[in-house]
Design an enzyme around this catalytic site. Structure first.
Site, PDB file in Angstrom:
ATOM      1  N   GLN B 126       0.846  -1.201   0.000  1.00 10.30           N
ATOM      2  CA  GLN B 126       0.000   0.000   0.000  1.00 10.30           C
ATOM      3  C   GLN B 126       0.882   1.252   0.000  1.00 10.30           C
ATOM      4  OE1 GLN B 126      -3.638   0.178   2.556  1.00 10.30           O
ATOM      5  NE2 GLN B 126      -2.463   1.624   3.739  1.00 10.30           N
ATOM      6  N   GLU B 243     -10.682  -2.140   5.979  1.00 11.29           N
ATOM      7  CA  GLU B 243      -9.629  -2.351   6.967  1.00 11.29           C
ATOM      8  C   GLU B 243     -10.196  -2.376   8.388  1.00 11.29           C
ATOM      9  OE1 GLU B 243      -6.678   0.616   6.272  1.00 11.29           O
ATOM     10  OE2 GLU B 243      -5.257  -0.213   7.705  1.00 11.29           O
TER      11      GLU B 243
END
Lengths: 369, 410
Positions: B126, B243
């Site tokens: 990421q 998340e």
């Protein structure tokens, strides 16, 4: 595992909350607390709500520990006087098989366990039985001042027994004690040859069940009180201005509020999880109850201090309602056993080794790691 | 509130348990302790998961997932933790990037990337944080300039976990349509693109887990954009929502850790030969940690039940990380404290003391079930990293105060 209230439980909590918002306000509370007489509230509350959480076959309205915990949480959210309700709710399991007495209890005739409220109920010191009735003193009995009956642990010839004692006898002397927290009451009780009837129950397991209930319901009380302290503190931080801004815009104040919220939501998660664990007799239910009591009531007093600091000086006054909840949370920490006492029992079960002498009586044979 | 398992849950648990007990012994144990050595160990396991139908449990079936709810997924996690399954190396791919592509991506992107995440072929990373943009993500400066057929990207990213292993990245860059979050675009970047340089950074235990990533005029085609150009913030919020459940329930099974700790205490004596379990301080500390794990378990079950019922993340989700991170730190620190000073040795010194060719080699010998000192040391440090990653503790408190409690921003 499913963590979710049923529709009936949601509806119950909402109805109770509505009723309480009409029955209790700051002015009424202060009236009851100043006069030392909350019987007007206790009686109307019992009439409408005390049957919830007591099995229908025993004369109650059904439901279990989750419903009782909802009751405890919402009573505390408005700081309602709750000694009579809590004492009766704890003592009722001892009256199994005695429907007339349960019915009276549910109807508002307070029953109290004759045990000191500064310790875990299963660690109650039993009175000595004898041919001439029961004799002995027990200090700090929850709702001892308003109880019409006591459930009394007695050391019998063949082990622990539970007896029921009518509080109206001349041989029963009750001395009310005054607490900082006015929402609950304690009394010292002395029996001097009091007549009693032995209850046909397994005294050890009933006291263990009472201990688990006490743990969950006092934790639920702290949940309710903490939620209100959070609401009060956040509202105050949104309207109080210093240095030309709302104090709620300061990060120090935000973080203080967030720390209370962490405690409140952790408590909510654990109170209802534990209530369901105890009700469904999970293998670790007794440990769950001990952990909930130790953790939640200890964190509740930290939340009270945080909420007080968020309020500044106004929170330190008699006039402001924060002090009511602050004292409620402080009492809960020690009520029916300190966090240290409950943690000792957890340690007894977890760390028991072959050579240990300790017997984890409270937690019962079913507890496992 | 119901502790009973649905019939399909109970059956799934039984199947998973049987599969794990059959499959785990076939892996090339021991699991290497250092990240870069883990890939060849982990990949065959991920492939086995995929072939057995245990990869992408909550992903939609059309993308190779199983379409199950979070309760089933949590059963799989519990059983994996108890059986000692390998660490999941591709959490970014499975938990964030994959679900984001499945939700916001084009048909071509879904076809190209999703299945390879589940088979274990592609690890993802990421590329969000930058040297000047940590907590304030929307201030990021990496630039994407429009060119014929695509974009040229230049900038620097940092704290990128597993970039040295990753085949692909989710990437945020400024495309300039507006101020702050209004001018950001969300891209998918092959890490072998020309102009991408990965430089590993050692964390405080001296191991390279995260990285700096330099992007020097890297070309990406128009087909690499997820969602709208300049509309990347909305996609980012989607990624962060995926998340949340993972963060709230925590990546460490605290129930397993407290059991390890209790076993540790029961089996040890102090320097004078007295049982550790007889020490009053140790007893209350263990009981207190056990109690906190109980609360964490309750929070996790509440979050999982809410997510399974399709409810939006609520209060329990928002406090999960704030409750979980200090708990794991304290569990690990207490585990270390059982042998005084054990947490204070330099890793190199530890290597010398172990004397068998290094810490890693020692851990090889100890095997995958090693729950001793090294386990607590890694966990203690990892937990500090977790408290910072994905929004540090202080930022989390701001978020709780402003978004849940409605306290004023200014």
């Amino acid at each position: 595992m499913e963590w979710k209230f049923s529709e009936e439980q949601e509806a119950y909590a909402e109805a109770l909350q509505d009723w309480l918002s009409g029955a209790v306000d700051s002015e009424k509370l202060r009236g009851w607390f100043d006069s030392g007489d909350a019987s007007a509230f206790a009686e109307t509350f019992a009439r409408d709500w005390a049957g919830v959480g007591i099995p229908e076959e025993d004369g109650g309205q059904g439901g279990g520990l989750v419903e009782l915990a909802l009751t405890a949480e919402h009573l505390a959210r408005v700081d309602a006087p709750s000694a009579a309700w809590l004492a009766t709710t704890l003592a009722v399991p001892a009256l199994a098989g005695r429907p007339a007495e349960v019915e009276e209890a549910v109807g508002g005739q307070t029953v109290a366990l004759l045990a000191s409220a500064d310790r875990i109920p299963s660690a109650a010191v039993p009175l000595q039985g004898g041919a001439n009735g029961l004799t002995g003193s027990v200090a700090r009995v929850l709702a001892g001042d308003t109880a019409v009956r006591f459930v009394v642990p007695v050391a019998g010839a063949h082990g622990l027994e539970l007896h029921v004692v009518d509080a109206g006898q001349e041989s029963v002397r009750v001395t009310p004690r005054r607490l900082l927290d006015r929402s609950r009451t304690l009394a010292d009780v002395t029996l001097d040859g009091a007549a009693s009837q032995r209850l046909d129950v397994d005294a050890v397991s009933v006291l263990e069940a009472i201990s688990r209930r006490a743990a969950v319901l006092v934790a639920a009380d702290t949940l309710g009180a903490s939620q209100t302290m959070l609401d009060l503190a956040v509202d105050y931080a949104k309207q109080r201005q210093q240095f030309g801004v709302f104090i709620g815009s300061f990060q120090a104040v935000k973080h203080a509020a967030a720390s209370i919220m962490v405690a409140v939501e952790a408590a909510r998660s654990a109170v209802y999880y534990t209530a369901a664990s105890v009700d469904s007799d999970q293998p670790e239910a007794a440990l769950h109850a001990a952990a909930a009591k130790a953790q939640i009531t200890a964190e509740g007093t930290r939340s009270a201090d945080t909420a007080l600091t968020m309020h500044g000086a106004i929170g330190y006054t008699w006039e402001h309602d924060l002090q009511l909840y602050y004292k409620r949370a402080k009492l809960n920490e020690g009520l029916f056993g300190s966090p240290g006492a409950w943690n000792d029992h957890i340690a007894d079960v977890l760390l028991l080794t072959a050579g240990d002498q300790a017997t984890p009586r409270l937690l019962g044979a079913g507890a496992s790691v | 509130m119901d502790f009973s398992e649905r019939p399909d849950e109970a059956q799934f648990r039984t199947e998973v348990r049987a599969w794990l007990s059959e499959t785990l012994p076939t892996l090339q144990w021991p699991e290497p302790p250092e990240l870069e050595d883990k890939v060849p160990f982990w990949r065959p396991y991920q492939t086995a998961l995929f072939e057995a139908g245990y990869a992408g449990l909550t992903w939609p079936q059309e993308y190779g997932g199983q379409g199950l709810d979070e309760r089933m997924s949590s059963i799989f996690s519990e059983e994996s933790a108890h059986a000692g399954a390998p660490e999941r190396l591709n959490t970014i791919g499975e938990d964030f990037a994959g679900p984001t592509i499945a939700h916001f991506g084009t048909a071509e992107q879904k076809e190209k990337y999703l299945r390879r995440i589940l088979t274990g072929e592609d690890i993802w990373c990421q590329l969000f944080s930058e040297p000047e943009s940590g907590s304030d993500l929307a201030s990021l400066r990496t630039k994407a300039v429009k060119v014929d057929g695509g974009w040229r990207i230049t900038g620097q990213k940092i704290w990128t976990s597993r970039a040295q292993l990753a085949a692909h990245a989710i990437l945020l860059a400024r495309t300039g349509g507006g101020e702050r979050h209004r001018g950001i675009t969300y891209f998918l970047l092959p890490m072998d693109s020309e102009g991408v340089t990965v430089r590993p950074l050692e964390h405080m235990l001296g191991e390279a887990e995260f990285n700096e990533v330099f992007l020097d005029n890297v070309f990406l085609p128009d087909s690499a954009v997820v969602g709208e150009v300049d509309g990347g913030w909305k996609v980012t919020m989607g990624t962060l929502a995926f998340e949340r459940v993972a963060i709230a329930t925590g990546r460490v099974n605290t129930v397993k850790e407290i059991r390890n700790l209790v076993d540790d205490v029961r089996s040890r004596t102090d320097a004078d030969g007295n049982p550790l379990g007889a020490d009053p301080h140790v007893r209350r500390s263990v009981a207190d940690l056990w109690g906190r794990v109980h609360l964490h378990q309750a929070i996790s079950q509440r979050v999982i039940s809410g997510a399974s019922g399709g409810e939006p993340p609520g209060e329990a989700t928002s406090i999960g990380k704030l409750f979980f991170c200090p708990l794991v730190e304290d569990l690990a620190d207490f585990g270390l404290s059982l042998e005084p000073l054990n947490d204070q040795f330099d890793l190199e010194d530890e290597v010398a003391a172990v004397g068998t060719g290094g810490l890693a080699a020692a851990e090889h010998e100890a095997g995958p079930q090693d729950q001793g000192h090294r386990h607590w040391l890694r966990l203690a440090n990892q937990a500090r990293g977790t408290a910072i990653a994905g929004g540090s503790t202080y930022i989390q408190r701001n978020i709780v105060a402003e978004r849940i409690l409605g306290m004023p921003k200014k």
